[in-house]
Scaffold this motif. Structure first.
Motif, PDB file in Angstrom:
ATOM      1  N   ASN A  32       6.525   1.639  11.384  1.00  0.00           N
ATOM      2  CA  ASN A  32       6.892   0.614  10.448  1.00  0.00           C
ATOM      3  C   ASN A  32       7.968  -0.127  10.508  1.00  0.00           C
ATOM      4  N   CYS A  42       4.405  -4.295   7.257  1.00  0.00           N
ATOM      5  CA  CYS A  42       4.170  -2.945   7.853  1.00  0.00           C
ATOM      6  C   CYS A  42       2.755  -2.264   7.106  1.00  0.00           C
ATOM      7  N   ARG A  43       2.643  -0.887   7.550  1.00  0.00           N
ATOM      8  CA  ARG A  43       1.251  -0.466   6.823  1.00  0.00           C
ATOM      9  C   ARG A  43       1.309  -0.335   5.466  1.00  0.00           C
ATOM     10  N   ASN A  44       2.785  -0.019   5.115  1.00  0.00           N
ATOM     11  CA  ASN A  44       2.915   0.281   3.421  1.00  0.00           C
ATOM     12  C   ASN A  44       2.478  -1.317   2.775  1.00  0.00           C
ATOM     13  N   TYR A  71      -3.595   4.074   6.156  1.00  0.00           N
ATOM     14  CA  TYR A  71      -3.139   4.919   7.485  1.00  0.00           C
ATOM     15  C   TYR A  71      -4.035   5.906   8.124  1.00  0.00           C
ATOM     16  N   GLN A  83       5.976   9.204  12.308  1.00  0.00           N
ATOM     17  CA  GLN A  83       7.154   8.597  12.005  1.00  0.00           C
ATOM     18  C   GLN A  83       8.389   9.258  12.210  1.00  0.00           C
TER      19      GLN A  83
END
Length: 102
Positions: A32, A42-44, A71, A83
């Motif tokens: 991320n 990012c993914r978040n 995710y 991660q």
């Protein structure tokens, strides 16, 4: 021919699914922080945007639910498998990118 609003929504949904599937299946190794450095999201961020869009359409979706969608599994599971700790170089690049694009 211009696509209808319905066609546009279907196309955009397909593009999102392809991006999500690429990040889930093809490149779960991409960190991320690297996405943040290079792309500013990012993914978040995608999960937050997903949750916000759901709310705009009257659908309650909490942070954990949205992250599981993005995710492809609960965030904690993804984090444990993929991660890594950010390196000093990544952290410096992130701070530099944040200053430049803040």
């Amino acid at each position: 021919m211009d696509p209808s609003a319905e066609d546009t929504a279907r196309i955009e949904a397909a593009v999102f699914r392809r991006l999500r599937d690429h990040l889930v299946r093809v490149r779960p190794d991409v960190q991320n922080i690297d996405l943040m450095i290079l792309a500013g999201f990012c993914r978040n961020c995608l999960a937050d945007w997903y949750s916000e869009a759901a709310a705009e359409h009257g659908v309650a979706l909490d942070k954990d639910q949205a992250r599981a969608i993005v995710y492809g599994e609960p965030f904690d599971q993804w984090k444990a498998r993929h991660q890594r700790e950010a390196t000093p170089e990544q952290l410096a690049a992130f701070e530099d990118a944040r200053r430049r694009h803040g």
